[in-house]
Write an enzyme that holds these catalytic residues in place. Structure first.
Site, PDB file in Angstrom:
ATOM      1  N   SER A  88      89.946  19.178   7.604  1.00 20.75           N
ATOM      2  CA  SER A  88      90.394  20.204   6.653  1.00 20.75           C
ATOM      3  C   SER A  88      89.862  21.557   7.076  1.00 20.75           C
ATOM      4  O   SER A  88      89.000  21.653   7.949  1.00 20.75           O
ATOM      5  CB  SER A  88      89.856  19.891   5.254  1.00 20.75           C
ATOM      6  OG  SER A  88      88.452  20.072   5.243  1.00 20.75           O
TER       7      SER A  88
HETATM    8  C1  LIG Z   1      85.706  19.226   6.918  1.00 19.44           C
HETATM    9  S1  LIG Z   1      86.202  19.277   8.584  1.00 19.44           S
HETATM   10  C2  LIG Z   1      85.452  20.760   9.191  1.00 19.44           C
HETATM   11  C3  LIG Z   1      86.158  21.988   8.730  1.00 19.44           C
HETATM   12  C4  LIG Z   1      85.758  23.284   9.363  1.00 19.44           C
HETATM   13  N1  LIG Z   1      84.477  23.693   8.895  1.00 19.44           N
HETATM   14  C5  LIG Z   1      86.809  24.314   9.000  1.00 19.44           C
HETATM   15  O1  LIG Z   1      86.589  25.103   8.064  1.00 19.44           O
HETATM   16  O2  LIG Z   1      87.869  24.266   9.603  1.00 19.44           O
HETATM   17  C6  LIG Z   1      85.171  18.050   9.329  1.00 19.44           C
HETATM   18  C7  LIG Z   1      85.455  17.861  10.800  1.00 19.44           C
HETATM   19  O3  LIG Z   1      84.412  17.073  11.360  1.00 19.44           O
HETATM   20  C8  LIG Z   1      84.970  16.334  12.416  1.00 19.44           C
HETATM   21  N2  LIG Z   1      84.046  15.250  12.781  1.00 19.44           N
HETATM   22  C9  LIG Z   1      83.884  14.033  12.191  1.00 19.44           C
HETATM   23  N3  LIG Z   1      82.941  13.309  12.835  1.00 19.44           N
HETATM   24  C10 LIG Z   1      82.494  14.085  13.849  1.00 19.44           C
HETATM   25  C11 LIG Z   1      81.521  13.894  14.862  1.00 19.44           C
HETATM   26  N4  LIG Z   1      80.825  12.769  14.972  1.00 19.44           N
HETATM   27  N5  LIG Z   1      81.334  14.898  15.756  1.00 19.44           N
HETATM   28  C12 LIG Z   1      82.043  16.059  15.673  1.00 19.44           C
HETATM   29  N6  LIG Z   1      82.984  16.278  14.735  1.00 19.44           N
HETATM   30  C13 LIG Z   1      83.199  15.314  13.826  1.00 19.44           C
HETATM   31  C14 LIG Z   1      86.297  15.876  11.849  1.00 19.44           C
HETATM   32  O4  LIG Z   1      87.193  15.483  12.873  1.00 19.44           O
HETATM   33  C15 LIG Z   1      86.742  17.136  11.102  1.00 19.44           C
HETATM   34  O5  LIG Z   1      87.566  17.931  11.888  1.00 19.44           O
END
Ligand SMILES: C[S@@+](CC[C@H](N)C(=O)[O-])C[C@H]1O[C@@H](n2cnc3c(N)ncnc32)[C@H](O)[C@@H]1O
Length: 400
Positions: A88
């Site tokens: 998101s």
């Molecule tokens: C809530 S979103 C981040 C949103 C971002 N802050 C923005 O405003 O666009 C969380 C993200 O963390 C990523 N994610 C999940 N597990 C992860 C990991 N182990 N390492 C890096 N990224 C990860 C997901 O794919 C997702 O894109």
């Protein structure tokens, strides 16, 4: 009137969540440069498509809402919401409050975990930080790289495709670490790759519930530990490898002899006491007090509800409890080596007797104890948890 980054900055200012020096940053970074054409605002879960309704899409982009951009790790397509939201653009006011805690100043080296759209990395770059941002999903990482380059931040942000729990040693030591995915176990790499005195801000929670609380850790001089308070009740998508693992909780299967064996008792507590609403502190506090426990509330229409509690096998087998609430006195059934309901009930009374402290009164100390291994110790002032040691003195099977 056309809405834009200034509208969002003004909205956040009115909400009084903008840290000093950040109003111009939110006004400078256009969220529309990062948000894809198809989004599901998380309070409606209905698709908004820029190509079909550009005005509504733009209003959503400059609202204070999280915008889901991916379902089911990219396996879901179509216009309906998928099963699990997996990426998101984070809620702007939540980002602003976490940035307040992060206290990142121009020139600092910042590690971000969970790049998503690249918007929050863009905010840090616009603040003058040198940013390394890690995204586990290769497709999202590529899109974020393109977004950041098109918005003029390509030289200030390095987007790494990989597992953020490993950090990125080459970009460190980091003065600040910002995590925008929910964490259940703080990885040792973040502490080891931080500078002494660095600040790490992350959404943290327990398996007990799906909510998180923003946690502000300060790293010790020896980089073997970090400690700090919870600052904000929130809810984030979890790190991929730290989503609740039902296998750890016995796959939520009932023991064969559940009805014959599970002992029935009752309680003076009600369902709302122990479940609470979204962002209520009670679920979070119970999760701190009752370790290795997953709680699942199930409503039965308007007439009743069951709180299921699943205890992980920590060497003595799985435990399970069900608290049924309805028109009559509640019925509690418990089975396995731990009396999970009794742990929850005793913790609730402890919390209630102290005037129901909020999440701000609690914190976490993380200690690196071995190669990649950490110990996580929640605290309330000088009190540490669990309060009630997981009880293993439940009568042997078939008795009682
Ligand atoms: C809530 S979103 C981040 C949103 C971002 N802050 C923005 O405003 O666009 C969380 C993200 O963390 C990523 N994610 C999940 N597990 C992860 C990991 N182990 N390492 C890096 N990224 C990860 C997901 O794919 C997702 O894109």
């Amino acid at each position: 009137m056309t809405v834009g980054p200034d509208t969002l900055a003004a909205l956040l200012k009115r909400k009084d969540v903008l840290p000093a020096g950040w109003e111009s940053v939110f006004g400078m970074v256009a969220r529309e440069d990062f948000v894809p054409a198809r989004i599901w605002p998380d309070d409606t879960e209905a698709l908004l498509d820029r190509d079909r309704d550009p005005e509504a899409w733009r209003r959503a982009v400059y609202s204070d809402r999280a915008l889901v951009t991916q379902w089911d790790d990219g396996r879901h397509s179509g216009t309906e919401a998928g099963r699990l939201a997996t990426s998101s653009a984070s809620t702007p006011s939540t980002l602003a409050e976490m940035l307040y805690d992060l206290d990142a100043a121009p020139g600092m080296r910042v590690l971000e975990v969970g790049t998503g759209t690249g918007y929050s990395a863009g905010l840090l770059a616009a603040r003058g930080c040198r940013v390394t941002s890690i995204e586990v999903d290769p497709h999202l990482a590529r899109r974020a790289r393109e977004n950041l380059a098109a918005a003029g931040f390509g030289d200030l942000v390095e987007v790494i495709t990989g597992d953020g729990t490993l950090g990125h040693r080459a970009g460190g030591p980091y003065d600040r670490i910002q995590v925008t995915a929910g964490v259940r176990r703080v990885p040792a790499a973040w502490i080891e790759q931080a500078a002494p005195g660095a600040v790490i801000v992350l959404p943290w929670g327990t398996d007990y519930g799906s909510g998180d609380c923003a946690l502000r850790l300060v790293v010790g001089a020896d980089r073997r530990g970090a400690s700090g308070p919870f600052t904000l009740a929130t809810a984030f998508m979890k790190l991929r490898a730290q989503r609740p693992d039902w296998r750890r909780y016995g796959g939520a299967a009932l023991p064969d002899d559940w009805t014959a064996y599970a002992r029935a008792t009752t309680t003076t507590l009600g369902y709302d006491d122990v479940v609470g609403g979204p962002f209520d502190p009670v679920g979070f506090v119970l999760g701190l007090c009752v370790p290795d426990c997953l709680a699942r509330p199930v409503l039965h229409g308007i007439f009743g509800a069951t709180l299921w509690l699943y205890g992980a096998d920590t060497g003595r087998g799985h435990s399970i409890a069900a608290a049924d609430f309805g028109a009559d006195a509640p019925t509690i059934r418990q089975s396995g080596p731990r009396r999970l309901w009794h742990e929850v009930e005793a913790s609730w009374h402890w919390w209630n007797a102290r005037g129901r402290p909020t999440i701000h009164d609690f914190g976490l100390t993380v200690t690196v104890t071995g190669d990649g291994v950490v110990d996580q110790q929640p605290w309330y002032g000088a009190t540490t948890f669990p309060l009630v040691p997981p009880a293993h003195d439940w009568p042997a099977r078939g008795r009682g």
